[in-house]
Design an enzyme around this catalytic site. Structure first.
Site, PDB file in Angstrom:
ATOM      1  CG  ASP A 168      34.498  33.355  18.506  1.00 24.64           C
ATOM      2  OD1 ASP A 168      33.444  33.696  19.060  1.00 24.64           O
ATOM      3  OD2 ASP A 168      34.603  32.315  17.823  1.00 24.64           O
ATOM      4  CG  ASP A 216      38.787  32.364  22.495  1.00 26.58           C
ATOM      5  OD1 ASP A 216      40.022  32.526  22.491  1.00 26.58           O
ATOM      6  OD2 ASP A 216      38.209  31.433  21.910  1.00 26.58           O
ATOM      7  CG  HIS A 258      33.280  31.177  22.833  1.00 30.93           C
ATOM      8  ND1 HIS A 258      33.355  30.998  21.476  1.00 30.93           N
ATOM      9  CD2 HIS A 258      34.569  31.354  23.252  1.00 30.93           C
ATOM     10  CE1 HIS A 258      34.610  31.062  21.072  1.00 30.93           C
ATOM     11  NE2 HIS A 258      35.372  31.276  22.144  1.00 30.93           N
ATOM     12  CG  ASP A 275      28.326  34.004  22.719  1.00 30.82           C
ATOM     13  OD1 ASP A 275      28.803  32.862  22.842  1.00 30.82           O
ATOM     14  OD2 ASP A 275      28.678  34.803  21.835  1.00 30.82           O
ATOM     15  CB  CYS A 325      29.179  33.445  17.366  1.00 27.66           C
ATOM     16  SG  CYS A 325      28.789  32.457  18.811  1.00 27.66           S
TER      17      CYS A 325
END
Length: 388
Positions: free
Chosen positions: A112, A198, A249, A251, A357
Site C-alpha cells: 500500500d 496509495d 486498491h 489488486d 498486499c
C-alpha cells in the site's frame, strides 16, 4: 536500460522474483474511524455495533504472524530473498499541525505504501491519517538499498495535509443510489485539492503503468504520477471500475499474471473503452470464479471485500501463490498453466489485505518491456528517460 544486476529492479507483477519485503503484524492496532475511513464490524448489525479501538489482541497478532511467516518460508524455498520491516509503536496518538488520530494501524501491507518502478522506489502519499507515517517502518530497508545500489532512484511523493478539508465526509452517508448516480464522476471520500495516492492502486506492465482512480487515489495523485513518470519513459493509464462503489486498491480487481493475461473481477468490469488498450494488444481478460466466502463470511474485523480471493502473488510467469481455501481459483490457475502454491492466509485478512498486499517486490529478473505496441498514447512531457 535497467541493469538486471541492480539491487532495485522490478518492472512488472510477474517476472521471476528475486527479492521481496513481507509485512509483520507486530504492534498492530484496530483501524480508527477518520474522514478517509469508517471501519465496521462484519455482523448483521455492523452499522451500529462499535468497532474496537486500540491495540489488537496478542493472539490475533500471533495468528497473523504465523501465516506471514509461512509465506516467508514458501518464498525462501523458491530461492527468494525475503526482508521484514520493523514495526514501530503504533498505539500512541498521532498529531500533526493539521489532524490528530487516536492510533496508527499496522505494517502488514507494504504494497500500500511502497512501490518499485524499474530502478526507482516510490513512497506513496497515502490517503488515511492512521497510515500517514507508515513509510517509517521501511526506511531502514530503503536506506540499505540506497547505500548499496548506486543506480537506485528514491522518490518520496508530496505528503498531503489530511486536514478535514481534504475529505468529502458526506461520502459515507450517500446511499447506493447516490453512488450509482455519481459513479462516472469518480468523486469519493477524498477531494481533488491535494495529491493523494496509495501505491496499491498501481499495477505495473513494463513501461506502462495502470492506476485506478479510487477512494485512496484521486485525479491529482494520478496527475502527479504522470508528471513524474512520463518524462522517465513510462506511460500512465488511469482506469476506472464504476460498479465498485467503494474502490480501493487495484489488486482485488485487475491482476496481471504474465504477458497477455489479466485476472479480472466479474463484478467490477473496466469502464467501457478502457479495455481496448488490452484487447488491441492481444491480452486475455479472464474473470475469476466467485470467492469461497461471501462478504458476510469474511473475518469479523476485515475491512476488505470477499475479492481478497484474487489477491495472489506471482513468483514467476508460471508460479502463483494463492490462499489455500480458494480452490475454485486454484483450479482456474491450474487450467491456465500455472503451478499453484496454496498457503493459509485468512488470519491476515483483518490487517488490510492478502498475499499481494502483504508484500513489496524489490527485485525481479527482467528489464523494461513494451507489452502494448498498439498504443495511441501520447506522453505528457518529454525529458530524461530511463527506459530503453
Amino acid at each position: 536500460m535497467s541493469r538486471p544486476t541492480n539491487l532495485v529492479n522490478s518492472w512488472n507483477e510477474w517476472d521471476p522474483l528475486r527479492e521481496i519485503v513481507v509485512g509483520v503484524a507486530d504492534n498492530a492496532c484496530f483501524e480508527p474511524a477518520e474522514p478517509g475511513h469508517r471501519p465496521q464490524l462484519r455482523t448483521p448489525d455492523g452499522g451500529s455495533a462499535p468497532f474496537p479501538t486500540g491495540p489488537k489482541p496478542a493472539e490475533m497478532i500471533e495468528r497473523a504472524n504465523e501465516q506471514l511467516d509461512g509465506l516467508v518460508r514458501l518464498l525462501e524455498s523458491q530461492g527468494v530473498t525475503v526482508h521484514r520491516p520493523e514495526a514501530p509503536d503504533l498505539a500512541s496518538p498521532l498529531r500533526t499541525p493539521d489532524f490528530q488520530v487516536e492510533n496508527q494501524y499496522c505494517v502488514v501491507c507494504p504494497r500500500d505504501v511502497m512501490i518499485t518502478l524499474g530502478n526507482e522506489i516510490i513512497e506513496a502519499t497515502m490517503s488515511r491519517r492512521a497510515r500517514y507515517f507508515e513509510y517509517q517502518a521501511y526506511r531502514k530497508l530503503v536506506y540499505s538499498y540506497w547505500n548499496n545500489d548506486p543506480g537506485m532512484v528514491w522518490t518520496v511523493a508530496p505528503k498531503p495535509s489530511m486536514a478535514d478539508s481534504m475529505y468529502r465526509q458526506e461520502f459515507w452517508e450517500w446511499p447506493l443510489e447516490e453512488r450509482h448516480r455519481r459513479m462516472h464522476s469518480s468523486e469519493f471520500c477524498v477531494t481533488q485539492d491535494e495529491v493523494v495516492f496509495d501505491a496499491a492502486d498501481i499495477s505495473r506492465f513494463g513501461r506502462d503503468i495502470v492506476v485506478q482512480e479510487s477512494m485512496t487515489t484521486n485525479r491529482s495523485g494520478i496527475h502527479w504520477l504522470k508528471r513524474h513518470l512520463e518524462p522517465r519513459g513510462f506511460r500512465v493509464h488511469p482506469v476506472h471500475f464504476p460498479l465498485d462503489f467503494f474502490p480501493s486498491h487495484i489488486d482485488c480487481t485487475f491482476v496481471p499474471l504474465r504477458p497477455g493475461l489479466v485476472l479480472t473481477n466479474p463484478e467490477r468490469p473496466l469502464r467501457e473503452g478502457e479495455e481496448q488498450l488490452f484487447l488491441r494488444n492481444g491480452w486475455e481478460l479472464v474473470d475469476v470464479p466467485q470467492p469461497t466466502s461471501t462478504n458476510d463470511e469474511m473475518p469479523k474485523y476485515c475491512q476488505s471485500s470477499k475479492w481478497l480471493s484474487m489477491n495472489v502473488l506471482s513468483i514467476s510467469p508460471t508460479k502463483v501463490v494463492c490462499e489455500e481455501r480458494e480452490k475454485p481459483l486454484q483450479d482456474l490457475l491450474d487450467k491456465l498453466g500455472f503451478e499453484v502454491f496454496p498457503v493459509p492466509f485468512r488470519d491476515v485478512f483483518e490487517y488490510g489485505g492478502s498475499l499481494h498486499c502483504a508484500t513489496w517486490d524489490v527485485n525481479r529478473e527482467g528489464t523494461a518491456e513494451d507489452y502494448f505496441p498498439v498504443n495511441d498514447y501520447r506522453p505528457l512531457a518529454e525529458g530524461p528517460r530511463i527506459l530503453g
